[in-house]
Design a protein around this motif. Structure first.
Motif: not given
Length: 160
Positions: A88-99
């Motif tokens: 996962i690109d660091p620019a997209d980590v804020s879009k992670v809702l959960g796992v």
């Protein structure tokens, strides 16, 4: 912002997404099915809801666990290489809702269902979309029987 008069509460919906995969070996940490779009997961653009359940239905036998990463908006900076290592690109980590960890298997003969009920994960789509996005990651070696063996079933309560 869209105004909705007289439409309050939640509506339950079930969304099935059939993954296009390779009928080849996936190693631990590999992406299965590339970037997954969960269409119309929310009732309207930028809306919220609750992920109640996730089921992975496989037409072939399963003996491994999976992680399902859920994103609020298109993780466009990340390249999801089918049958390649997840990164996962660091620019997209804020879009992670959960796992969601899919570890409980229900053997139905040759087909297998693995999933989780009572997830209760808060969801919110991007401001200009009703879709959510996901990435399925193998947590052991797995070889699908065909390119359309895997169906993800999402149980979602959409806020109206």
């Amino acid at each position: 912002m869209q105004n909705v008069i007289g439409n309050v509460g939640r509506a339950a919906t079930v969304i099935d997404v059939t993954l296009t995969t390779q009928a080849a070996l996936y190693a631990t940490g590999d992406v299965i099915g590339g970037k997954i779009t969960i269409p119309n997961a929310m009732a309207r653009d930028g809306a919220s809801g609750i992920l109640k359940s996730v089921q992975l239905c496989s037409k072939a036998d399963l003996t491994v666990n999976f992680d399902l990463i859920i994103f609020s908006d298109n993780p466009s900076a990340t390249t999801f290489s089918e049958n390649g290592a997840v990164a996962i690109d660091p620019a997209d980590v804020s879009k992670v809702l959960g796992v969601v960890q899919l570890a409980t298997r229900f053997d139905l003969g040759t087909p297998v269902v693995t999933g989780l009920n009572n997830v209760d994960m808060a969801l919110k789509s991007g401001a200009a979309s009703r879709d959510l996005y996901a990435c399925l990651v193998a947590r052991g070696n797995h070889t699908p029987g065909s390119t359309s063996d895997i169906i993800l079933r999402f149980g979602i309560e959409q806020n109206q």
